[in-house]
Design a protein around this motif. Sequence first.
Motif, PDB file in Angstrom:
ATOM      1  N   GLY A  69       0.772  -1.235   0.000  1.00  0.00           N
ATOM      2  CA  GLY A  69       0.000   0.000   0.000  1.00  0.00           C
ATOM      3  C   GLY A  69       0.803   1.286   0.000  1.00  0.00           C
ATOM      4  O   GLY A  69       0.248   2.378  -0.033  1.00  0.00           O
ATOM      5  N   GLU A  70       2.104   1.173   0.024  1.00  0.00           N
ATOM      6  CA  GLU A  70       2.958   2.359   0.031  1.00  0.00           C
ATOM      7  C   GLU A  70       3.135   2.874  -1.399  1.00  0.00           C
ATOM      8  O   GLU A  70       3.213   2.098  -2.338  1.00  0.00           O
ATOM      9  N   THR A  71       3.181   4.184  -1.546  1.00  0.00           N
ATOM     10  CA  THR A  71       3.486   4.789  -2.840  1.00  0.00           C
ATOM     11  C   THR A  71       4.915   5.319  -2.776  1.00  0.00           C
ATOM     12  O   THR A  71       5.255   6.075  -1.876  1.00  0.00           O
ATOM     13  N   LEU A  72       5.711   4.909  -3.726  1.00  0.00           N
ATOM     14  CA  LEU A  72       7.120   5.314  -3.754  1.00  0.00           C
ATOM     15  C   LEU A  72       7.364   6.220  -4.950  1.00  0.00           C
ATOM     16  O   LEU A  72       6.869   5.958  -6.046  1.00  0.00           O
ATOM     17  N   VAL A  73       8.113   7.263  -4.720  1.00  0.00           N
ATOM     18  CA  VAL A  73       8.454   8.200  -5.786  1.00  0.00           C
ATOM     19  C   VAL A  73       9.907   7.948  -6.177  1.00  0.00           C
ATOM     20  O   VAL A  73      10.804   8.003  -5.346  1.00  0.00           O
ATOM     21  N   VAL A  74      10.102   7.656  -7.463  1.00  0.00           N
ATOM     22  CA  VAL A  74      11.440   7.340  -7.967  1.00  0.00           C
ATOM     23  C   VAL A  74      12.098   8.624  -8.477  1.00  0.00           C
ATOM     24  O   VAL A  74      11.531   9.340  -9.299  1.00  0.00           O
ATOM     25  N   LEU A  75      13.302   8.873  -7.951  1.00  0.00           N
ATOM     26  CA  LEU A  75      14.045  10.074  -8.315  1.00  0.00           C
ATOM     27  C   LEU A  75      15.193   9.732  -9.261  1.00  0.00           C
ATOM     28  O   LEU A  75      15.864   8.719  -9.095  1.00  0.00           O
ATOM     29  N   LYS A  76      15.394  10.593 -10.224  1.00  0.00           N
ATOM     30  CA  LYS A  76      16.557  10.510 -11.097  1.00  0.00           C
ATOM     31  C   LYS A  76      17.157  11.903 -11.104  1.00  0.00           C
ATOM     32  O   LYS A  76      16.456  12.873 -11.408  1.00  0.00           O
ATOM     33  N   ASN A  77      18.426  12.001 -10.749  1.00  0.00           N
ATOM     34  CA  ASN A  77      19.081  13.308 -10.597  1.00  0.00           C
ATOM     35  C   ASN A  77      18.303  14.192  -9.617  1.00  0.00           C
ATOM     36  O   ASN A  77      18.111  15.384  -9.849  1.00  0.00           O
ATOM     37  N   ASN A  78      17.811  13.574  -8.554  1.00  0.00           N
ATOM     38  CA  ASN A  78      17.063  14.256  -7.489  1.00  0.00           C
ATOM     39  C   ASN A  78      15.757  14.902  -7.949  1.00  0.00           C
ATOM     40  O   ASN A  78      15.247  15.812  -7.297  1.00  0.00           O
ATOM     41  N   LYS A  79      15.210  14.424  -9.052  1.00  0.00           N
ATOM     42  CA  LYS A  79      13.930  14.938  -9.540  1.00  0.00           C
ATOM     43  C   LYS A  79      12.960  13.776  -9.687  1.00  0.00           C
ATOM     44  O   LYS A  79      13.327  12.715 -10.205  1.00  0.00           O
ATOM     45  N   PRO A  80      11.703  13.958  -9.244  1.00  0.00           N
ATOM     46  CA  PRO A  80      10.713  12.891  -9.385  1.00  0.00           C
ATOM     47  C   PRO A  80      10.512  12.520 -10.853  1.00  0.00           C
ATOM     48  O   PRO A  80      10.329  13.390 -11.701  1.00  0.00           O
ATOM     49  N   GLN A  81      10.582  11.227 -11.139  1.00  0.00           N
ATOM     50  CA  GLN A  81      10.449  10.760 -12.515  1.00  0.00           C
ATOM     51  C   GLN A  81       9.310   9.765 -12.684  1.00  0.00           C
ATOM     52  O   GLN A  81       8.745   9.654 -13.758  1.00  0.00           O
ATOM     53  N   ALA A  82       9.018   9.001 -11.636  1.00  0.00           N
ATOM     54  CA  ALA A  82       8.002   7.961 -11.736  1.00  0.00           C
ATOM     55  C   ALA A  82       7.540   7.606 -10.333  1.00  0.00           C
ATOM     56  O   ALA A  82       8.097   8.083  -9.345  1.00  0.00           O
ATOM     57  N   ALA A  83       6.521   6.748 -10.288  1.00  0.00           N
ATOM     58  CA  ALA A  83       6.035   6.257  -9.002  1.00  0.00           C
ATOM     59  C   ALA A  83       5.855   4.752  -9.089  1.00  0.00           C
ATOM     60  O   ALA A  83       5.546   4.214 -10.154  1.00  0.00           O
ATOM     61  N   ILE A  84       6.075   4.115  -7.965  1.00  0.00           N
ATOM     62  CA  ILE A  84       5.804   2.687  -7.858  1.00  0.00           C
ATOM     63  C   ILE A  84       4.604   2.566  -6.925  1.00  0.00           C
ATOM     64  O   ILE A  84       4.635   3.032  -5.790  1.00  0.00           O
ATOM     65  N   VAL A  85       3.531   1.990  -7.437  1.00  0.00           N
ATOM     66  CA  VAL A  85       2.298   1.841  -6.663  1.00  0.00           C
ATOM     67  C   VAL A  85       1.808   0.406  -6.770  1.00  0.00           C
ATOM     68  O   VAL A  85       2.101  -0.292  -7.741  1.00  0.00           O
ATOM     69  N   GLY A  86       1.047  -0.007  -5.798  1.00  0.00           N
ATOM     70  CA  GLY A  86       0.442  -1.323  -5.834  1.00  0.00           C
ATOM     71  C   GLY A  86      -0.689  -1.372  -6.851  1.00  0.00           C
ATOM     72  O   GLY A  86      -1.212  -0.342  -7.283  1.00  0.00           O
ATOM     73  N   VAL A  87      -1.067  -2.574  -7.197  1.00  0.00           N
ATOM     74  CA  VAL A  87      -2.115  -2.779  -8.199  1.00  0.00           C
ATOM     75  C   VAL A  87      -3.446  -2.190  -7.730  1.00  0.00           C
ATOM     76  O   VAL A  87      -4.166  -1.572  -8.524  1.00  0.00           O
ATOM     77  N   GLU A  88      -3.769  -2.347  -6.447  1.00  0.00           N
ATOM     78  CA  GLU A  88      -5.034  -1.797  -5.945  1.00  0.00           C
ATOM     79  C   GLU A  88      -5.091  -0.281  -6.139  1.00  0.00           C
ATOM     80  O   GLU A  88      -6.109   0.259  -6.557  1.00  0.00           O
ATOM     81  N   ARG A  89      -3.995   0.403  -5.825  1.00  0.00           N
ATOM     82  CA  ARG A  89      -3.971   1.859  -5.995  1.00  0.00           C
ATOM     83  C   ARG A  89      -4.067   2.220  -7.476  1.00  0.00           C
ATOM     84  O   ARG A  89      -4.771   3.151  -7.857  1.00  0.00           O
ATOM     85  N   MET A  90      -3.379   1.477  -8.330  1.00  0.00           N
ATOM     86  CA  MET A  90      -3.428   1.750  -9.768  1.00  0.00           C
ATOM     87  C   MET A  90      -4.859   1.580 -10.289  1.00  0.00           C
ATOM     88  O   MET A  90      -5.352   2.412 -11.051  1.00  0.00           O
ATOM     89  N   GLU A  91      -5.534   0.523  -9.846  1.00  0.00           N
ATOM     90  CA  GLU A  91      -6.917   0.306 -10.277  1.00  0.00           C
ATOM     91  C   GLU A  91      -7.816   1.427  -9.780  1.00  0.00           C
ATOM     92  O   GLU A  91      -8.705   1.892 -10.502  1.00  0.00           O
ATOM     93  N   ARG A  92      -7.581   1.891  -8.546  1.00  0.00           N
ATOM     94  CA  ARG A  92      -8.369   3.004  -8.005  1.00  0.00           C
ATOM     95  C   ARG A  92      -8.125   4.280  -8.807  1.00  0.00           C
ATOM     96  O   ARG A  92      -9.066   5.020  -9.123  1.00  0.00           O
ATOM     97  N   LEU A  93      -6.877   4.541  -9.151  1.00  0.00           N
ATOM     98  CA  LEU A  93      -6.559   5.727  -9.961  1.00  0.00           C
ATOM     99  C   LEU A  93      -7.209   5.643 -11.340  1.00  0.00           C
ATOM    100  O   LEU A  93      -7.745   6.635 -11.841  1.00  0.00           O
ATOM    101  N   ASP A  94      -7.180   4.457 -11.941  1.00  0.00           N
ATOM    102  CA  ASP A  94      -7.843   4.272 -13.240  1.00  0.00           C
ATOM    103  C   ASP A  94      -9.339   4.545 -13.114  1.00  0.00           C
ATOM    104  O   ASP A  94      -9.939   5.203 -13.970  1.00  0.00           O
ATOM    105  N   HIS A  95      -9.942   4.029 -12.046  1.00  0.00           N
ATOM    106  CA  HIS A  95     -11.377   4.240 -11.819  1.00  0.00           C
ATOM    107  C   HIS A  95     -11.677   5.730 -11.622  1.00  0.00           C
ATOM    108  O   HIS A  95     -12.653   6.257 -12.173  1.00  0.00           O
ATOM    109  N   LEU A  96     -10.827   6.422 -10.862  1.00  0.00           N
ATOM    110  CA  LEU A  96     -11.025   7.857 -10.651  1.00  0.00           C
ATOM    111  C   LEU A  96     -10.916   8.638 -11.951  1.00  0.00           C
ATOM    112  O   LEU A  96     -11.660   9.605 -12.173  1.00  0.00           O
ATOM    113  N   GLU A  97     -10.011   8.223 -12.832  1.00  0.00           N
ATOM    114  CA  GLU A  97      -9.890   8.890 -14.130  1.00  0.00           C
ATOM    115  C   GLU A  97     -11.163   8.685 -14.955  1.00  0.00           C
ATOM    116  O   GLU A  97     -11.619   9.609 -15.634  1.00  0.00           O
TER     117      GLU A  97
END
Length: 94
Positions: A27-55
Amino acid sequence: MWALENLVSVTEVKKNTTTYIDRAREGETLVVLKNNKPQAAIVGVERMERLDHLEELEEDLRLFAATLVRMAADSGVRHSLDDVISDLGIELDD
């Protein structure tokens, strides 16, 4: 914005991919940094499905709002296709 424990470098993700996938699955959301700048996120499938539903809900709400605006502005006047064609000076051949 994001807690420090949720920020992770690309290098760390490469070294410990399984650890970060497990954290996201829990259930944790992780923000991936490249050169100290946010580039992507790692999320669980449940959160991804919820985000898709919200969209999807967001798009439905946008369409609903557009419908309400059109209904409010509708004068009730309708035009037949034949009248529009005639007004535009178009001649249809049979």
